[in-house]
Design an enzyme around this catalytic site. Structure first.
Site, PDB file in Angstrom:
ATOM      1  N   HIS A 194       0.722  -1.043   0.415  1.00 54.62           N
ATOM      2  CA  HIS A 194       0.039   0.163  -0.090  1.00 54.62           C
ATOM      3  C   HIS A 194       0.594   1.082  -0.341  1.00 54.62           C
ATOM      4  O   HIS A 194       1.829   1.474   0.636  1.00 54.62           O
ATOM      5  CB  HIS A 194      -0.842  -0.021   1.262  1.00 54.62           C
ATOM      6  CG  HIS A 194      -2.043  -0.467   1.364  1.00 54.62           C
ATOM      7  ND1 HIS A 194      -2.810  -0.880   2.842  1.00 54.62           N
ATOM      8  CD2 HIS A 194      -2.971  -1.156   0.240  1.00 54.62           C
ATOM      9  CE1 HIS A 194      -4.374  -1.297   2.340  1.00 54.62           C
ATOM     10  NE2 HIS A 194      -4.287  -1.345   0.771  1.00 54.62           N
ATOM     11  N   CYS A 290      -2.786   3.263   9.217  1.00 57.42           N
ATOM     12  CA  CYS A 290      -3.534   2.077   8.736  1.00 57.42           C
ATOM     13  C   CYS A 290      -4.749   1.989   9.616  1.00 57.42           C
ATOM     14  O   CYS A 290      -6.019   1.788   8.960  1.00 57.42           O
ATOM     15  CB  CYS A 290      -3.611   0.662   8.447  1.00 57.42           C
ATOM     16  SG  CYS A 290      -1.605   1.249   7.920  1.00 57.42           S
TER      17      CYS A 290
HETATM   18  N1  ARG Z   1      -3.925  -7.215   6.723  1.00 56.12           N
HETATM   19  C1  ARG Z   1      -3.919  -6.055   6.128  1.00 56.12           C
HETATM   20  C2  ARG Z   1      -4.516  -6.262   4.846  1.00 56.12           C
HETATM   21  O1  ARG Z   1      -3.247  -6.842   4.226  1.00 56.12           O
HETATM   22  C3  ARG Z   1      -3.524  -4.624   6.504  1.00 56.12           C
HETATM   23  C4  ARG Z   1      -3.559  -3.795   6.045  1.00 56.12           C
HETATM   24  C5  ARG Z   1      -3.284  -2.424   6.438  1.00 56.12           C
HETATM   25  N2  ARG Z   1      -3.675  -1.372   6.007  1.00 56.12           N
HETATM   26  C6  ARG Z   1      -2.987  -0.188   5.257  1.00 56.12           C
HETATM   27  N3  ARG Z   1      -3.504   0.543   4.589  1.00 56.12           N
HETATM   28  N4  ARG Z   1      -1.519  -0.240   4.688  1.00 56.12           N
HETATM   29  O2  ARG Z   1      -5.108  -5.885   4.077  1.00 56.12           O
END
Ligand code: ARG
Length: 296
Positions: A194, A290
């Site tokens: 991300h 997040c």
């Molecule tokens: N386990 C989640 C996923 O993989 C974690 C999300 C974390 N969020 C972020 N904005 N990096 O989707």
């Protein structure tokens, strides 16, 4: 317009309309947070390993950190069977137009396990009298909200990461529909799946990044719009999510504990790091940024 590299027609920062910094934060209670499946490399080996009491304590402390900094915090209840719903940066992109209209774009989550999370946030924003937009059902493309789409502090310019969770074509549709330019950045390392794992805009002129997660075109755009770019070292970025920090006010930087080299750079640049523990959430591939959603 969507820009993927530096060109002569990039609008100068000062030419972009100003928008206020968002002043409210939304969090989602962690009672149902678990690592129950693997959809990013950080989750591998961690199924069933979350200490739920510790996760609750870490979440409470993060909420209190925002309150102590004068940010208004609201909470949505996490739902049973949605173990990643606690990462509430991902299901929407709230916006405020330069004219003051407030709205939200709903995500289309990449992983089937996470798709049902989105409706909970649609309900929340309907309650806030936001204009709520879904992506066009007839057109393909995933979009993971503020996991991949970050506002430039104070300007109507969106930074859009793509490659692992969000499809680049979605940015063309968002930009056309809502009239803001988008600087689109290809993500090149699966640990940084991300954009909020490798780019942390701190204020209008400063960003904290992990450069190894971008290609040359992306780094060019970042250096074009941010005159000061701090670089987190690889171990802190990869293992402690140093760039998943968040500055709610352009002064304090809330960051996972132990990012010593990053914190040194932040202090030298005039910021005040505020360390928090997000160890249980790191097991799922998430940290400070997040675990909250900023909105107006
Ligand atoms: N386990 C989640 C996923 O993989 C974690 C999300 C974390 N969020 C972020 N904005 N990096 O989707």
């Amino acid at each position: 317009m969507v820009y993927t590299h530096v060109t002569g027609d990039l609008p100068p920062l000062e030419a972009l309309p100003e928008i206020p910094r968002p002043n409210r934060v939304l969090m989602t209670t962690p009672s149902h947070f678990r690592v129950a499946y693997v959809i990013n490399p950080h989750m591998a080996g961690n199924i069933g390993s979350v200490d739920t009491d510790k996760a609750q304590q870490e979440w409470d402390a993060l909420r209190d950190t925002y309150s102590d900094l004068g940010v208004e915090v609201s909470a949505v209840e996490g739902a049973a069977g949605l173990p990643d719903m606690v990462f509430c940066a991902n299901q929407t992109l709230p916006y405020q137009t330069p004219g003051g209209a407030r709205g939200v774009i709903l995500s289309r989550m990449h992983a089937p396990e996470r798709k049902p999370e989105v409706q909970h946030y649609a309900t929340f924003f309907e309650g806030q009298s936001y204009e709520v937009h879904a992506l066009d059902a007839d057109l393909p493309g995933d979009f993971e909200g503020m996991g991949d789409a970050l506002w430039h502090p104070g300007r109507y310019l969106l930074w859009g990461g793509y490659g692992y969770r969000t499809d680049a074509e979605v940015y063309h549709r968002l930009s056309t529909a809502l009239g803001f330019p988008i600087a689109a950045l290809a993500l090149t390392d699966p640990d940084f799946y991300h954009l909020d794992t490798c780019l942390c805009p701190l204020d209008e002129h400063t960003a904290l990044i992990y450069p190894g997660a971008f290609d040359d075109d992306g780094l060019g755009l970042i250096h074009h719009y941010f005159s000061r770019v701090l670089e987190a070292p690889e171990d802190e970025a990869r293992n402690l999510f140093a760039c998943n920090a968040h500055s709610p006010d352009g002064e304090h930087v809330i960051i996972q504990r132990g990012c010593d080299e990053t914190n040194k750079q932040l202090r030298e640049a005039g910021y005040t790091p505020v360390e928090v523990d997000t160890d249980e959430f790191l097991k799922s591939g998430g940290s400070v940024f997040c675990m909250k959603l900023m909105y107006w």
